[in-house]
Design a protein around this motif. Structure first.
Motif, short mmCIF file in Angstrom:
data_model
loop_
_atom_site.label_atom_id
_atom_site.label_comp_id
_atom_site.label_asym_id
_atom_site.label_seq_id
_atom_site.Cartn_x
_atom_site.Cartn_y
_atom_site.Cartn_z
N LEU A 198 0.82 -1.21 0.00
CA LEU A 198 0.00 0.00 0.00
C LEU A 198 0.86 1.26 0.00
CD1 LEU A 198 -2.81 -1.02 2.52
CD2 LEU A 198 -3.11 -0.49 0.10
N THR A 199 1.95 1.24 0.77
CA THR A 199 2.84 2.39 0.80
C THR A 199 3.48 2.61 -0.56
OG1 THR A 199 3.29 1.99 3.14
CG2 THR A 199 4.82 3.42 1.95
N ALA A 200 3.93 1.53 -1.18
CA ALA A 200 4.52 1.63 -2.52
C ALA A 200 3.49 2.15 -3.53
CB ALA A 200 5.06 0.27 -2.96
N MET A 201 2.26 1.67 -3.40
CA MET A 201 1.19 2.10 -4.30
C MET A 201 0.87 3.57 -4.10
SD MET A 201 -2.50 0.29 -4.87
CE MET A 201 -3.12 0.70 -3.24
N ARG A 202 0.91 4.03 -2.85
CA ARG A 202 0.67 5.43 -2.55
C ARG A 202 1.73 6.32 -3.18
NH1 ARG A 202 2.12 7.14 3.37
NH2 ARG A 202 4.13 6.60 2.43
N ASP A 203 2.99 5.91 -3.08
CA ASP A 203 4.08 6.74 -3.59
C ASP A 203 4.12 6.77 -5.11
OD1 ASP A 203 4.75 7.22 -0.97
OD2 ASP A 203 6.30 5.65 -0.89
N ASP A 204 3.95 5.61 -5.74
CA ASP A 204 3.98 5.55 -7.21
C ASP A 204 3.32 4.26 -7.66
OD1 ASP A 204 4.56 5.46 -9.92
OD2 ASP A 204 6.50 6.43 -9.68
N PRO A 205 2.04 4.30 -8.04
CA PRO A 205 1.34 3.06 -8.41
C PRO A 205 1.95 2.37 -9.62
CG PRO A 205 0.00 5.00 -8.90
CD PRO A 205 1.15 5.46 -8.08
N VAL A 206 2.49 3.15 -10.57
CA VAL A 206 3.09 2.54 -11.76
C VAL A 206 4.35 1.76 -11.38
CG1 VAL A 206 4.12 2.97 -14.01
CG2 VAL A 206 2.14 4.32 -13.26
N ALA A 207 5.21 2.39 -10.57
CA ALA A 207 6.42 1.71 -10.12
C ALA A 207 6.08 0.50 -9.26
CB ALA A 207 7.31 2.68 -9.35
N ALA A 208 5.06 0.64 -8.40
CA ALA A 208 4.67 -0.48 -7.54
C ALA A 208 4.19 -1.67 -8.37
CB ALA A 208 3.57 -0.03 -6.58
N GLU A 209 3.42 -1.39 -9.41
CA GLU A 209 2.93 -2.48 -10.26
C GLU A 209 4.07 -3.13 -11.01
OE1 GLU A 209 -1.06 -3.27 -12.89
OE2 GLU A 209 -0.24 -1.24 -12.78
N SER A 210 5.09 -2.35 -11.39
CA SER A 210 6.24 -2.93 -12.09
C SER A 210 7.05 -3.84 -11.18
CB SER A 210 7.13 -1.81 -12.63
OG SER A 210 7.77 -1.11 -11.58
N GLN A 211 6.91 -3.67 -9.85
CA GLN A 211 7.62 -4.52 -8.89
C GLN A 211 6.78 -5.69 -8.40
OE1 GLN A 211 10.90 -4.14 -8.08
NE2 GLN A 211 10.87 -2.59 -9.69
N GLY A 212 5.62 -5.89 -9.01
CA GLY A 212 4.81 -7.06 -8.68
C GLY A 212 3.61 -6.80 -7.80
N VAL A 213 3.34 -5.54 -7.45
CA VAL A 213 2.18 -5.22 -6.62
C VAL A 213 0.93 -5.23 -7.50
CG1 VAL A 213 1.08 -3.48 -5.16
CG2 VAL A 213 3.55 -3.85 -5.03
N ASN A 214 -0.08 -5.96 -7.06
CA ASN A 214 -1.34 -6.01 -7.81
C ASN A 214 -2.18 -4.80 -7.39
OD1 ASN A 214 -3.84 -6.61 -8.98
ND2 ASN A 214 -3.50 -8.81 -8.76
N VAL A 215 -1.97 -3.69 -8.07
CA VAL A 215 -2.60 -2.42 -7.70
C VAL A 215 -4.11 -2.50 -7.80
CG1 VAL A 215 -2.81 0.02 -8.32
CG2 VAL A 215 -0.57 -1.06 -8.31
N LYS A 216 -4.63 -3.10 -8.84
CA LYS A 216 -6.08 -3.18 -9.03
C LYS A 216 -6.74 -3.96 -7.91
CE LYS A 216 -5.82 -2.78 -14.07
NZ LYS A 216 -6.12 -3.46 -15.36
N ARG A 217 -6.15 -5.09 -7.55
CA ARG A 217 -6.74 -5.91 -6.48
C ARG A 217 -6.68 -5.19 -5.15
NH1 ARG A 217 -4.08 -11.62 -5.21
NH2 ARG A 217 -2.48 -10.23 -4.38
N LEU A 218 -5.54 -4.53 -4.85
CA LEU A 218 -5.41 -3.81 -3.58
C LEU A 218 -6.42 -2.67 -3.48
CD1 LEU A 218 -1.62 -3.50 -2.65
CD2 LEU A 218 -3.46 -4.55 -1.32
N ARG A 219 -6.61 -1.97 -4.56
CA ARG A 219 -7.58 -0.87 -4.54
C ARG A 219 -8.99 -1.39 -4.30
NH1 ARG A 219 -5.41 3.18 -9.38
NH2 ARG A 219 -3.97 4.36 -8.03
N PHE A 220 -9.31 -2.51 -4.90
CA PHE A 220 -10.63 -3.11 -4.69
C PHE A 220 -10.81 -3.51 -3.23
CE2 PHE A 220 -12.95 -7.19 -4.39
CZ PHE A 220 -14.23 -6.73 -4.68
N VAL A 221 -9.80 -4.16 -2.65
CA VAL A 221 -9.89 -4.60 -1.26
C VAL A 221 -10.02 -3.40 -0.33
CG1 VAL A 221 -8.61 -5.71 0.61
CG2 VAL A 221 -8.64 -6.76 -1.65
N VAL A 222 -9.23 -2.35 -0.56
CA VAL A 222 -9.30 -1.16 0.29
C VAL A 222 -10.66 -0.48 0.15
CG1 VAL A 222 -8.37 1.16 0.60
CG2 VAL A 222 -6.82 -0.77 0.36
N PHE A 223 -11.19 -0.42 -1.05
CA PHE A 223 -12.50 0.20 -1.26
C PHE A 223 -13.58 -0.53 -0.47
CE2 PHE A 223 -16.42 1.05 -3.61
CZ PHE A 223 -16.35 2.43 -3.80
#
Length: 350
Positions: A198-223
């Motif tokens: 979440l911290t990586a996604m907050r700072d830069d979602p594009v960079a976080a996704e390039s490092q393997g973070v599933n941004v779409k799924r995390l946003r859905f869960v947080v919502f």
């Protein structure tokens, strides 16, 4: 060539003296809250309910906007859904009202899942407007459903079966549980491995996704989590009010409080949401008699903080005293690794 010693004196620190003190105080407060009906007045219990619900909703909005990057101005949709679910379960379906409070979370979660799939393609201000439109849609639908007594609203008449002492004990206990789940739950989440994502996604979602973070799924869960926490707060709040209608349940003022508290207190920080809510709560109690004047002052304060202290009041306090209450980051403590050979120029020998 540089050689680094394999033996280091570095350790990872996750707690500080201030955080240990803050956690102890927070746990004591949560344990003391259920005892308030035995020594506090009814007015203080009402204050407790309002303050607890504000803190819970602000924490959910902070998690949503501060980490997932989803700025919502329609959280009142899930607050109202939680409140109405309580009234339907208790008055229409005959469920015990105290049991109906936790069960009310099902309604905002059920609304949040399809809502997110409608809004997920929107970004920035478009997402914010979309959440507001959905909240207004839910309000209009509720006002035109006869089963929910349309615009006249509903009363929690079943609470007349219980004495005032029983109602106050239940409300105080729900407030303690609400704070434990929302504040404690967010703290636990941010300190977990998901918190790093979440911290990586907050700072830069594009960079976080390039490092393997599933941004779409995390946003859905947080919502969905934010909707559940907001709905639970709505159920507790309107149980204390004993009445709900579309205008109050889906009041946009809820989102205004969240935005003010988090922006002024400090977005992306657990402490910031708490500081912002406390400021708003006591400002309304002390200066509410001046009408719109104090609202203008609060608005100017929000603009000032956004322009000159984007980290919020909490960041200013940390500059004076670095005493975090709920730290979620990791700090390296100790001596750096020892170099055996140091840096050498080309061709140099030991």
């Amino acid at each position: 060539m540089t050689t680094i010693s394999s033996t280091t004196a570095v350790s990872v620190q996750r707690q500080t003296i201030s955080s240990r003190i803050a956690l102890t105080v927070a746990l004591l407060i949560i344990l003391v809250i259920p005892t308030m009906p035995w020594w506090a007045s009814g007015g203080h219990i009402r204050w407790l309910v309002e303050l607890s619900c504000m803190i819970a909703i602000a924490q959910m909005w902070n998690l949503l906007a501060g980490y997932a990057g989803l700025v919502s101005v329609g959280q009142q949709a899930f607050i109202g859904a939680g409140g109405y679910a309580l009234f339907v379960l208790a008055t229409k379906l005959g469920v015990n009202p105290f049991l109906a409070v936790p069960l009310s979370v099902v309604a905002p979660v059920a609304l949040a899942i399809p809502s997110y799939f409608l809004l997920r393609r929107l970004d920035g201000s478009y997402f914010a407007i979309g959440t507001w439109v959905l909240a207004e849609l839910f309000r209009l639908l509720t006002a035109n459903i006869p089963y929910l007594n349309s615009g006249a609203g509903m009363s929690l008449s079943v609470m007349a079966r219980y004495s005032q002492d029983q109602r106050q004990i239940a409300l105080a206990s729900f407030c303690a549980v609400l704070l434990f789940i929302t504040v404690g739950g967010v703290y636990w989440l941010l300190r977990s491995r998901h918190g790093l994502a979440l911290t990586a996604m907050r700072d830069d979602p594009v960079a976080a996704e390039s490092q393997g973070v599933n941004v779409k799924r995390l946003r859905f869960v947080v919502f969905v989590l934010a909707a559940a926490g907001s709905g639970l707060a709505g159920a507790v709040y309107y149980m204390a009010q004993l009445r709900i209608n579309p205008e109050s349940g889906f009041d946009s003022n809820w989102s205004s409080i969240c935005i003010f508290a988090v922006m002024v207190g400090g977005i992306g920080r657990i402490e910031g949401a708490i500081v912002g809510v406390l400021l708003y709560f006591f400002a309304t109690r002390l200066f509410g008699q001046y009408g719109a004047s104090y609202l203008v002052v609060l608005g100017l304060l929000t603009v000032f903080v956004a322009l000159f202290a984007p980290g919020g009041l909490w960041s200013l306090l940390l500059k004076v005293r670095n005493w975090p209450w709920f730290p979620v980051s990791r700090r390296l403590i100790g001596e750096p690794p020892q170099r055996e050979g140091g840096l050498r120029m080309a061709g140099e020998t030991r």
